[in-house]
Scaffold this motif. Structure first.
Motif, PDB file in Angstrom:
ATOM      1  N   SER A   1     -28.546  23.466  27.650  1.00  0.00           N
ATOM      2  CA  SER A   1     -28.158  24.678  26.945  1.00  0.00           C
ATOM      3  C   SER A   1     -26.653  24.678  26.693  1.00  0.00           C
ATOM      4  O   SER A   1     -25.922  23.780  27.124  1.00  0.00           O
ATOM      5  N   PHE A   2     -26.187  25.699  26.007  1.00  0.00           N
ATOM      6  CA  PHE A   2     -24.754  25.851  25.764  1.00  0.00           C
ATOM      7  C   PHE A   2     -23.979  26.098  27.060  1.00  0.00           C
ATOM      8  O   PHE A   2     -22.760  25.986  27.081  1.00  0.00           O
ATOM      9  N   PHE A   3     -24.694  26.438  28.129  1.00  0.00           N
ATOM     10  CA  PHE A   3     -24.040  26.768  29.394  1.00  0.00           C
ATOM     11  C   PHE A   3     -23.855  25.551  30.292  1.00  0.00           C
ATOM     12  O   PHE A   3     -23.234  25.660  31.344  1.00  0.00           O
ATOM     13  N   HIS A   4     -24.389  24.418  29.894  1.00  0.00           N
ATOM     14  CA  HIS A   4     -24.327  23.233  30.744  1.00  0.00           C
ATOM     15  C   HIS A   4     -22.964  22.542  30.654  1.00  0.00           C
ATOM     16  O   HIS A   4     -22.371  22.433  29.583  1.00  0.00           O
ATOM     17  N   SER A   5     -22.498  22.053  31.800  1.00  0.00           N
ATOM     18  CA  SER A   5     -21.301  21.223  31.885  1.00  0.00           C
ATOM     19  C   SER A   5     -21.720  19.756  31.924  1.00  0.00           C
ATOM     20  O   SER A   5     -22.863  19.433  32.253  1.00  0.00           O
ATOM     21  N   ARG A   6     -20.779  18.900  31.624  1.00  0.00           N
ATOM     22  CA  ARG A   6     -21.078  17.466  31.697  1.00  0.00           C
ATOM     23  C   ARG A   6     -21.131  16.980  33.140  1.00  0.00           C
ATOM     24  O   ARG A   6     -21.763  15.970  33.448  1.00  0.00           O
ATOM     25  N   SER A   7     -20.465  17.692  34.036  1.00  0.00           N
ATOM     26  CA  SER A   7     -20.493  17.356  35.457  1.00  0.00           C
ATOM     27  C   SER A   7     -20.428  18.647  36.266  1.00  0.00           C
ATOM     28  O   SER A   7     -20.053  19.700  35.743  1.00  0.00           O
ATOM     29  N   VAL A   8     -20.788  18.548  37.531  1.00  0.00           N
ATOM     30  CA  VAL A   8     -20.793  19.736  38.385  1.00  0.00           C
ATOM     31  C   VAL A   8     -19.355  20.143  38.696  1.00  0.00           C
ATOM     32  O   VAL A   8     -18.558  19.313  39.148  1.00  0.00           O
TER      33      VAL A   8
ATOM     34  N   HIS B   1     -21.982  28.247  36.671  1.00  0.00           N
ATOM     35  CA  HIS B   1     -20.641  28.831  36.550  1.00  0.00           C
ATOM     36  C   HIS B   1     -20.466  29.554  35.211  1.00  0.00           C
ATOM     37  O   HIS B   1     -19.961  30.683  35.166  1.00  0.00           O
ATOM     38  N   ARG B   2     -20.889  28.924  34.151  1.00  0.00           N
ATOM     39  CA  ARG B   2     -20.800  29.580  32.841  1.00  0.00           C
ATOM     40  C   ARG B   2     -21.730  30.798  32.783  1.00  0.00           C
ATOM     41  O   ARG B   2     -21.395  31.815  32.188  1.00  0.00           O
ATOM     42  N   LEU B   3     -22.906  30.660  33.384  1.00  0.00           N
ATOM     43  CA  LEU B   3     -23.830  31.795  33.398  1.00  0.00           C
ATOM     44  C   LEU B   3     -23.244  32.967  34.170  1.00  0.00           C
ATOM     45  O   LEU B   3     -23.387  34.125  33.758  1.00  0.00           O
ATOM     46  N   LEU B   4     -22.583  32.695  35.263  1.00  0.00           N
ATOM     47  CA  LEU B   4     -22.020  33.769  36.083  1.00  0.00           C
ATOM     48  C   LEU B   4     -20.924  34.530  35.338  1.00  0.00           C
ATOM     49  O   LEU B   4     -20.972  35.757  35.241  1.00  0.00           O
ATOM     50  N   ILE B   5     -19.927  33.817  34.818  1.00  0.00           N
ATOM     51  CA  ILE B   5     -18.828  34.515  34.161  1.00  0.00           C
ATOM     52  C   ILE B   5     -19.314  35.246  32.918  1.00  0.00           C
ATOM     53  O   ILE B   5     -18.892  36.369  32.629  1.00  0.00           O
ATOM     54  N   THR B   6     -20.270  34.653  32.195  1.00  0.00           N
ATOM     55  CA  THR B   6     -20.776  35.303  30.985  1.00  0.00           C
ATOM     56  C   THR B   6     -21.615  36.525  31.318  1.00  0.00           C
ATOM     57  O   THR B   6     -21.474  37.577  30.686  1.00  0.00           O
ATOM     58  N   SER B   7     -22.484  36.405  32.309  1.00  0.00           N
ATOM     59  CA  SER B   7     -23.324  37.546  32.680  1.00  0.00           C
ATOM     60  C   SER B   7     -22.489  38.672  33.258  1.00  0.00           C
ATOM     61  O   SER B   7     -22.803  39.857  33.053  1.00  0.00           O
TER      62      SER B   7
ATOM     63  N   ALA C   1     -10.160  37.781  26.845  1.00  0.00           N
ATOM     64  CA  ALA C   1      -9.114  36.792  27.131  1.00  0.00           C
ATOM     65  C   ALA C   1      -8.850  36.694  28.632  1.00  0.00           C
ATOM     66  O   ALA C   1      -8.626  35.601  29.170  1.00  0.00           O
ATOM     67  N   ARG C   2      -8.895  37.823  29.324  1.00  0.00           N
ATOM     68  CA  ARG C   2      -8.673  37.807  30.780  1.00  0.00           C
ATOM     69  C   ARG C   2      -9.865  37.180  31.503  1.00  0.00           C
ATOM     70  O   ARG C   2      -9.687  36.368  32.416  1.00  0.00           O
ATOM     71  N   TYR C   3     -11.085  37.546  31.097  1.00  0.00           N
ATOM     72  CA  TYR C   3     -12.267  36.944  31.713  1.00  0.00           C
ATOM     73  C   TYR C   3     -12.268  35.434  31.507  1.00  0.00           C
ATOM     74  O   TYR C   3     -12.625  34.675  32.416  1.00  0.00           O
ATOM     75  N   ALA C   4     -11.881  34.998  30.319  1.00  0.00           N
ATOM     76  CA  ALA C   4     -11.863  33.565  30.025  1.00  0.00           C
ATOM     77  C   ALA C   4     -10.868  32.834  30.918  1.00  0.00           C
ATOM     78  O   ALA C   4     -11.157  31.763  31.454  1.00  0.00           O
ATOM     79  N   LYS C   5      -9.681  33.422  31.091  1.00  0.00           N
ATOM     80  CA  LYS C   5      -8.657  32.791  31.931  1.00  0.00           C
ATOM     81  C   LYS C   5      -9.112  32.714  33.377  1.00  0.00           C
ATOM     82  O   LYS C   5      -8.932  31.689  34.052  1.00  0.00           O
ATOM     83  N   VAL C   6      -9.711  33.801  33.866  1.00  0.00           N
ATOM     84  CA  VAL C   6     -10.188  33.824  35.253  1.00  0.00           C
ATOM     85  C   VAL C   6     -11.340  32.841  35.454  1.00  0.00           C
ATOM     86  O   VAL C   6     -11.418  32.144  36.470  1.00  0.00           O
ATOM     87  N   GLY C   7     -12.232  32.770  34.470  1.00  0.00           N
ATOM     88  CA  GLY C   7     -13.391  31.893  34.590  1.00  0.00           C
ATOM     89  C   GLY C   7     -13.121  30.444  34.265  1.00  0.00           C
ATOM     90  O   GLY C   7     -13.975  29.586  34.496  1.00  0.00           O
ATOM     91  N   GLY C   8     -11.937  30.143  33.707  1.00  0.00           N
ATOM     92  CA  GLY C   8     -11.589  28.758  33.411  1.00  0.00           C
ATOM     93  C   GLY C   8     -12.139  28.247  32.106  1.00  0.00           C
ATOM     94  O   GLY C   8     -12.408  27.053  31.963  1.00  0.00           O
ATOM     95  N   LEU C   9     -12.320  29.134  31.135  1.00  0.00           N
ATOM     96  CA  LEU C   9     -12.874  28.756  29.841  1.00  0.00           C
ATOM     97  C   LEU C   9     -11.911  29.114  28.715  1.00  0.00           C
ATOM     98  O   LEU C   9     -11.148  30.081  28.841  1.00  0.00           O
ATOM     99  N   PRO C  10     -11.938  28.387  27.613  1.00  0.00           N
ATOM    100  CA  PRO C  10     -11.211  28.835  26.430  1.00  0.00           C
ATOM    101  C   PRO C  10     -11.836  30.129  25.911  1.00  0.00           C
ATOM    102  O   PRO C  10     -13.051  30.332  26.030  1.00  0.00           O
ATOM    103  N   LEU C  11     -11.041  30.996  25.334  1.00  0.00           N
ATOM    104  CA  LEU C  11     -11.533  32.276  24.854  1.00  0.00           C
ATOM    105  C   LEU C  11     -12.627  32.102  23.810  1.00  0.00           C
ATOM    106  O   LEU C  11     -13.648  32.807  23.847  1.00  0.00           O
TER     107      LEU C  11
ATOM    108  N   LEU D   1     -20.444  31.982  24.234  1.00  0.00           N
ATOM    109  CA  LEU D   1     -21.402  32.080  25.338  1.00  0.00           C
ATOM    110  C   LEU D   1     -21.908  33.509  25.506  1.00  0.00           C
ATOM    111  O   LEU D   1     -23.082  33.719  25.836  1.00  0.00           O
ATOM    112  N   GLU D   2     -21.049  34.470  25.266  1.00  0.00           N
ATOM    113  CA  GLU D   2     -21.462  35.868  25.363  1.00  0.00           C
ATOM    114  C   GLU D   2     -22.564  36.170  24.350  1.00  0.00           C
ATOM    115  O   GLU D   2     -23.577  36.810  24.676  1.00  0.00           O
TER     116      GLU D   2
END
Length: 232
Positions: free
Chosen positions: A42-49, A97-103, A119-129, A135-136
Motif C-alpha cells: 500500500s501507500f503506507f509501506h516503507s522499503r525497510s522497517v 508508522h505511517r498508519l499511526l501518524i496518519t490515523s 506541517a507540524r504532524y509531518a515534521k513530528v512523524g518524519g514525513l514530507p508534508l 496519506l491522509e
C-alpha cells in the motif's frame, strides 16, 4: 461471585498510560502479522522497517502534538474498519508508522476542534508534508470516509482494551499504581471445569488477513518515514 467488569473512564484515564497500552497491543499484533507473507503493498509501506519502535514513536507524537484518549480509541476502530473493507490489508512493521501518524491526524481533526497544521504532524512523524497530505486522503478512502465512532462503540473498545491490559502483569501493575480504584479483588480458587469461570477477554481486532487473501494489487516506491530523502 461474579467479578465486576472494569470500565474505562475515557475522559480521565491518563493519556500517557493509554499510549503504553495501545503500544503493547500493536506490538503484539505486529509480532503475529510479521510472520505472514506480504501480499498487499500500500501507500503506507516503507522499503525497510523503521529503526524507531512503536512505543517511542507514539510517545514522540504525543509529546509534540498532544491528543486525547478518544483519538487512540478512534484509530483502533479505524484499523478494524479498514480490515473489514480491505480484506487483503494488514498492519505490519512496514506500514504501522505511517498508519499511526496518519490515523492520529484524521482522528484528531474529527474528534477535536483544536489541532495542529499538517506541517507540524509531518515534521513530528518524519514525513514530507506532501506525502502526509496524500496519506491522509488515502486513509480516508480506506475508511470509506466513515469516521464517526459512536460513544457506545468507543466505550466498548475502551473496556476491552483495558481488560486486555489487565491480563498483562506489567501493565496491570502500572494501571493499579495510577488508578488504585481499579485494583482487582483477590482471586478465588476455581477448578478449570467450573462453569462460573469467566471467559478471557478478547480484544476486537480483525487485522490478520483471511486465508483467501487476494494477490498483490499495487506497488509503489515509498518514502522512508524517518528521512526526508526520497527512496527509489
Amino acid at each position: 461471585m461474579k467479578e465486576k467488569q472494569i470500565r474505562l473512564d475515557i475522559a480521565n484515564f491518563p493519556v500517557s498510560l493509554m499510549a503504553g497500552i495501545v503500544s503493547h497491543l500493536i506490538e503484539s499484533i505486529l509480532t503475529a502479522n510479521d510472520l505472514l507473507p506480504c501480499i498487499h503493498i500500500s501507500f503506507f509501506h516503507s522499503r525497510s522497517v523503521p529503526s524507531i519502535a512503536i512505543q517511542p514513536y507514539i510517545a514522540r507524537i504525543l509529546k509534540y502534538v498532544p491528543f486525547n484518549n478518544e483519538v487512540f480509541l478512534s484509530l483502533l476502530v479505524y484499523f478494524d474498519r479498514i480490515a473489514k473493507i480491505e480484506k487483503s490489508f494488514t498492519i505490519s512493521s512496514l506500514n504501522i508508522h505511517r498508519l499511526l501518524i496518519t490515523s492520529i491526524v484524521v482522528a484528531t481533526k474529527f474528534t477535536s476542534d483544536v489541532f495542529y497544521p499538517n506541517a507540524r504532524y509531518a515534521k513530528v512523524g518524519g514525513l514530507p508534508l506532501c506525502e502526509l497530505n496524500k496519506l491522509e486522503l488515502e486513509f480516508l478512502f480506506l475508511c470509506n470516509f466513515e469516521l464517526l465512532v459512536r460513544m457506545e462503540d468507543m466505550q466498548e473498545y475502551g473496556d476491552q482494551l483495558l481488560a486486555h491490559a489487565m491480563t498483562q502483569p506489567a501493565l496491570k501493575k502500572e494501571i493499579c499504581q495510577h488508578l488504585p480504584a481499579l485494583s482487582l479483588p483477590s482471586p478465588t480458587v476455581l477448578t478449570l471445569t467450573d462453569p462460573t469461570v469467566p471467559a478471557p477477554p478478547t480484544i476486537i481486532y480483525l487485522l490478520t488477513p483471511p486465508n483467501d487473501t487476494v494477490k498483490r494489487t499495487r506497488q509503489r516506491h515509498a518514502t522512508h518515514p524517518y528521512s526526508r530523502k526520497i527512496i527509489g
